[in-house]
Write a protein that holds these residues in place. Structure first.
Motif, short mmCIF file in Angstrom:
data_model
loop_
_atom_site.label_atom_id
_atom_site.label_comp_id
_atom_site.label_asym_id
_atom_site.label_seq_id
_atom_site.Cartn_x
_atom_site.Cartn_y
_atom_site.Cartn_z
N GLN A 183 0.84 -1.19 0.00
CA GLN A 183 0.00 0.00 0.00
C GLN A 183 0.88 1.24 0.00
O GLN A 183 1.77 1.38 0.84
CB GLN A 183 -0.90 0.04 1.24
CG GLN A 183 -1.96 -1.05 1.29
CD GLN A 183 -2.72 -1.00 2.60
OE1 GLN A 183 -2.19 -1.36 3.65
NE2 GLN A 183 -3.97 -0.55 2.54
N PHE A 242 0.49 5.21 0.38
CA PHE A 242 -0.41 6.31 0.73
C PHE A 242 0.13 7.60 0.10
O PHE A 242 1.22 8.05 0.43
CB PHE A 242 -0.50 6.46 2.24
CG PHE A 242 -1.31 5.38 2.90
CD1 PHE A 242 -2.62 5.62 3.31
CD2 PHE A 242 -0.77 4.11 3.11
CE1 PHE A 242 -3.37 4.63 3.91
CE2 PHE A 242 -1.51 3.11 3.71
CZ PHE A 242 -2.82 3.36 4.12
N ASN A 260 -1.50 10.67 -0.03
CA ASN A 260 -1.80 11.87 0.77
C ASN A 260 -2.42 11.41 2.08
O ASN A 260 -3.62 11.40 2.25
CB ASN A 260 -2.73 12.84 0.02
CG ASN A 260 -4.10 12.25 -0.24
OD1 ASN A 260 -4.27 11.03 -0.18
ND2 ASN A 260 -5.08 13.11 -0.50
N GLY A 302 -6.16 8.39 4.43
CA GLY A 302 -5.88 9.01 3.16
C GLY A 302 -6.08 8.09 1.98
O GLY A 302 -6.59 6.96 2.10
N THR A 303 -5.65 8.57 0.82
CA THR A 303 -5.76 7.82 -0.43
C THR A 303 -4.52 6.95 -0.63
O THR A 303 -3.40 7.39 -0.36
CB THR A 303 -5.89 8.79 -1.61
OG1 THR A 303 -7.02 9.64 -1.40
CG2 THR A 303 -6.08 8.03 -2.92
N TYR A 304 -4.71 5.74 -1.11
CA TYR A 304 -3.57 4.85 -1.32
C TYR A 304 -3.77 4.00 -2.57
O TYR A 304 -4.89 3.67 -2.97
CB TYR A 304 -3.36 3.94 -0.11
CG TYR A 304 -4.54 3.08 0.28
CD1 TYR A 304 -4.74 1.82 -0.26
CD2 TYR A 304 -5.47 3.55 1.21
CE1 TYR A 304 -5.83 1.04 0.09
CE2 TYR A 304 -6.56 2.78 1.58
CZ TYR A 304 -6.74 1.53 1.02
OH TYR A 304 -7.83 0.76 1.36
N LEU A 317 -7.06 1.06 -6.16
CA LEU A 317 -7.04 2.34 -5.45
C LEU A 317 -7.97 2.26 -4.26
O LEU A 317 -9.05 1.67 -4.34
CB LEU A 317 -7.48 3.46 -6.40
CG LEU A 317 -7.56 4.87 -5.86
CD1 LEU A 317 -6.17 5.41 -5.57
CD2 LEU A 317 -8.27 5.79 -6.88
N GLY A 318 -7.55 2.87 -3.14
CA GLY A 318 -8.38 2.85 -1.94
C GLY A 318 -8.41 4.20 -1.25
O GLY A 318 -7.56 5.06 -1.50
N GLN A 319 -9.38 4.36 -0.37
CA GLN A 319 -9.51 5.57 0.43
C GLN A 319 -9.89 5.16 1.85
O GLN A 319 -10.84 4.40 2.07
CB GLN A 319 -10.58 6.50 -0.14
CG GLN A 319 -10.84 7.75 0.68
CD GLN A 319 -9.71 8.77 0.57
OE1 GLN A 319 -9.07 8.86 -0.47
NE2 GLN A 319 -9.47 9.52 1.63
N SER A 320 -9.12 5.66 2.83
CA SER A 320 -9.41 5.40 4.24
C SER A 320 -9.81 6.72 4.88
O SER A 320 -9.08 7.72 4.78
CB SER A 320 -8.16 4.82 4.94
OG SER A 320 -8.42 4.59 6.31
N THR A 370 -13.06 2.15 4.97
CA THR A 370 -12.26 2.04 3.75
C THR A 370 -13.19 1.79 2.56
O THR A 370 -14.20 1.10 2.68
CB THR A 370 -11.23 0.90 3.83
OG1 THR A 370 -11.92 -0.34 4.08
CG2 THR A 370 -10.21 1.15 4.92
N GLU A 374 -12.56 0.67 -1.52
CA GLU A 374 -11.54 0.23 -2.47
C GLU A 374 -12.17 -0.18 -3.79
O GLU A 374 -13.27 -0.73 -3.83
CB GLU A 374 -10.75 -0.96 -1.92
CG GLU A 374 -9.85 -0.65 -0.76
CD GLU A 374 -9.02 -1.85 -0.33
OE1 GLU A 374 -8.21 -1.68 0.59
OE2 GLU A 374 -9.19 -2.94 -0.92
#
Length: 214
Positions: free
Chosen positions: A113, A115, A117, A125-127, A169-172, A181, A183
């Protein structure tokens, strides 16, 4: 095929045991998968057993995943990923009885992963993510309704162990004191998919996952 997967599984287990000394982020997610390519719809020409054109394909699948994300740098984490799903489909050919198909897969994977930002240590953040997985698959063919007790009298089963690749792409993010999360990933079968050898088509699919991280 199982012998080819042993080095990958050994590396995965060794990395996991070494990372257990760090504080991981546990995650759980629910998945929707959307078959693509031949896994979504494939046409076979007539052969000696079926004298008309054959078509088979799978619909949207349902599954779940459990993850352990270990930060190794400020913006980098290694993640162990355990997930499984079930997808139903159909096989049809003119003048022949329709067959029900069911594909189930359990995967043990390792993802990196990045990240872009945010923070890997806080899992915020975005990863981007990418990695490999050991896929243990089962293909069932049956007449009638899969939910019917009697349909299993006519079920045939094929099991397959293959290597897969994942990227996405994922976002937490946090909300009301909880962390979630979201994804979007793509899974590609990398081995054991040679049609000339009679092997099943690649289990290629896009996957959307929504879950929680702790």
């Amino acid at each position: 095929m199982k012998r080819r997967m042993l080095p990958f599984l050994t590396v995965l287990l060794c990395m996991g045991s070494g990372l257990m000394a760090q504080e991981p982020h546990l995650g759980f997610g629910l998945n929707l998968s959307f078959p693509t390519g031949d896994f979504r719809n494939k046409t076979y020409p007539p052969d000696s057993q079926v004298l008309t054109t054959q078509r088979e394909g799978y619909d949207v699948g349902l599954g779940a995943q459990f993850t352990l994300s270990f930060p190794v740098e400020q913006n980098v984490a290694f993640r162990l990923n355990f997930n499984g799903q079930v997808t139903n489909g159909t096989w049809t050919a003119a003048t022949y009885e329709r067959e029900n198909l069911q594909h189930s897969i359990f995967s043990l994977g390792g993802d990196l992963q990045l990240f872009v930002n945010g923070s890997a240590s806080r899992h915020r953040g975005t990863y981007f993510l990418g990695g490999l997985s050991a896929d243990f698959e089962r293909f069932d063919r049956s007449y009638g309704d899969f939910n019917s007790y009697y349909s299993y009298d006519d079920t045939t089963t094929e099991r397959k162990s293959r290597l897969g690749g994942n990227f996405g792409l994922g976002q937490s993010f946090g909300f009301a004191g909880a962390r979630f999360t979201l994804e979007a990933t793509f899974h590609k079968t990398l081995s054991g998919n040679d049609a000339a050898k009679g092997e099943p088509p690649s289990a290629d699919f896009s996957r959307v996952s929504f879950g929680w991280v702790f």
